[in-house]
Design an enzyme around this catalytic site. Structure first.
Site, PDB file in Angstrom:
ATOM      1  N   ASP A   1       0.220  -8.455  -8.279  1.00  0.00           N
ATOM      2  CA  ASP A   1       0.411  -8.653  -6.848  1.00  0.00           C
ATOM      3  C   ASP A   1       1.772  -8.081  -6.469  1.00  0.00           C
ATOM      4  OD1 ASP A   1       0.751  -9.502  -4.254  1.00  0.00           O
ATOM      5  OD2 ASP A   1       0.747 -11.653  -4.734  1.00  0.00           O
TER       6      ASP A   1
ATOM      7  N   ASN B   1       2.602   4.728  -5.544  1.00  0.00           N
ATOM      8  CA  ASN B   1       1.510   5.126  -4.657  1.00  0.00           C
ATOM      9  C   ASN B   1       0.989   3.976  -3.801  1.00  0.00           C
ATOM     10  OD1 ASN B   1      -1.054   6.657  -3.801  1.00  0.00           O
ATOM     11  ND2 ASN B   1      -1.885   4.931  -4.974  1.00  0.00           N
TER      12      ASN B   1
ATOM     13  N   TYR C   1       4.110   0.073   9.061  1.00  0.00           N
ATOM     14  CA  TYR C   1       3.743   0.986   7.973  1.00  0.00           C
ATOM     15  C   TYR C   1       4.600   2.246   8.015  1.00  0.00           C
ATOM     16  CZ  TYR C   1       1.021   4.561   5.520  1.00  0.00           C
ATOM     17  OH  TYR C   1       0.633   5.592   4.702  1.00  0.00           O
TER      18      TYR C   1
ATOM     19  N   LYS D   1       7.330   3.527   5.155  1.00  0.00           N
ATOM     20  CA  LYS D   1       7.220   4.803   4.454  1.00  0.00           C
ATOM     21  C   LYS D   1       8.496   5.629   4.602  1.00  0.00           C
ATOM     22  CE  LYS D   1       3.201   4.748   2.462  1.00  0.00           C
ATOM     23  NZ  LYS D   1       3.117   4.843   0.987  1.00  0.00           N
TER      24      LYS D   1
END
Length: 258
Positions: free
Chosen positions: A65, A92, A163, A167
Site C-alpha cells: 500500500d 510508475n 494529480y 506529477k
C-alpha cells in the site's frame, strides 16, 4: 517481443506493475532480461498476468500500500534483499481522483490532495531516497520517473488538479536528484506521457466528451501505447544514454511541444 535493451544482470524495482503502463513496462523489462521486482497494490492477479512471460527466478511480486510509508520502506527492503542490490528504480504507480474540483466539500478536497501527495509524491520520494543511498554504496544506478504532460501544461479537467500538481512535484524531485548526484554515477530521467491507452485515460476521456473528442485534439490522432513507454523505460534503464540524465522526455505524438 523484441527487446529494446539488454538488461541481463540488472535488478529493476517497478511500482504499479499490475495494469496500464506498469503492466506493459514490466513485460518489456522481463523480455530484456532484467530481474524484476513487480510492485502491485491490491491486484495481484494483474501483476501475475503482466509478469507471466518472465521466468520465476527473474521475478518477485510484492504487494504494498503506497499510502503507508512504513510499507514503502519495506518494499525497498524486500527488493534489495532479493539479490543484494537494486540497479534501477522505476516510479510508475500513481492515482488520479476525478472528484477533487473546487466545488467539492472542503473535507473531500483535502482528502483528495492528501492521497495524491502521499501516493504520487511521498511514496516515490521515499523510494528515491532509498535508491540514492543505495546507489552511493554500490557505485551508481538509475531512476526513471513516470510523470505526465500535466506537470508542464496543467490538467484539462480541473477536478484532477491534485494529480497534475503531484506529477510536477515528483518531476522536480527527480530532476534535483539528477543534478545533485550525476558525479556519483546516479542517473535520473523523467518521462512525461500525453494521453496513454490506459483505464485512467479512458475514465478521463469520459469526463471530456468521449474518446473521439480527445483523439480529435491530438496531432497524431492516436493515443500513446503503454508498450511504447515500456520500451523507453527499458532503454533508459540500460544506461546507454547517461548524458540524458535530468531530461524530461515528452511522449505525446507531437501534441505538446516545448
Amino acid at each position: 517481443m523484441v527487446p529494446i535493451a539488454d538488461l541481463h544482470g540488472k535488478t529493476v524495482l517497478l511500482t504499479g506493475a499490475s495494469k496500464g503502463i506498469g503492466a506493459a513496462t514490466v513485460a518489456v523489462l522481463g523480455a530484456a532480461g532484467a530481474r524484476v521486482v513487480a510492485h502491485y497494490g491490491g491486484d495481484r492477479a494483474g501483476a501475475e498476468a503482466a509478469t507471466a512471460g518472465i521466468p520465476d527466478d527473474r521475478k518477485l511480486l510484492v504487494g504494498t500500500d503506497l499510502g503507508d510509508l512504513a510499507a514503502v520502506e519495506a518494499l525497498w527492503d524486500a527488493a534489495e534483499a532479493w539479490h543484494g542490490r537494486v540497479d534501477v528504480l522505476v516510479n510508475n504507480a500513481a492515482i488520479m481522483d476525478f472528484t477533487g474540483g473546487v466545488d467539492a466539500p472542503l473535507a473531500h478536497w483535502d482528502a483528495v490532495w492528501d492521497q495524491a501527495l502521499m501516493v504520487n509524491v511521498q511514496a516515490p520520494a521515499r523510494l528515491m531516497r532509498r535508491a540514492v543511498r543505495h546507489f552511493l554504496d554500490t557505485g551508481g544506478g538509475s531512476i526513471v520517473t513516470m510523470s505526465s504532460w500535466a506537470a508542464q501544461r496543467g490538467v484539462t479537467n480541473p477536478a484532477t488538479m491534485a494529480y497534475g500538481a503531484s506529477k510536477a512535484a515528483v518531476r522536480a524531485a527527480t530532476q534535483s536528484i539528477a543534478r545533485a548526484y550525476a558525479k556519483n554515477g546516479i542517473l535520473a530521467y523523467v518521462i512525461a506521457p500525453g494521453v496513454v491507452r490506459t483505464r485512467l485515460s479512458e475514465q478521463f476521456a469520459a469526463t471530456q466528451g468521449g474518446e473521439a473528442q480527445i483523439s480529435a485534439n491530438l496531432a497524431s490522432g492516436e493515443w500513446v501505447s503503454p508498450a511504447e513507454l515500456g520500451r523507453l523505460v527499458a532503454f533508459l534503464a540500460s544506461g546507454a544514454v547517461p548524458q540524458l540524465s535530468g531530461a524530461t522526455l515528452d511522449v505525446n505524438g507531437a501534441s505538446y511541444i516545448r
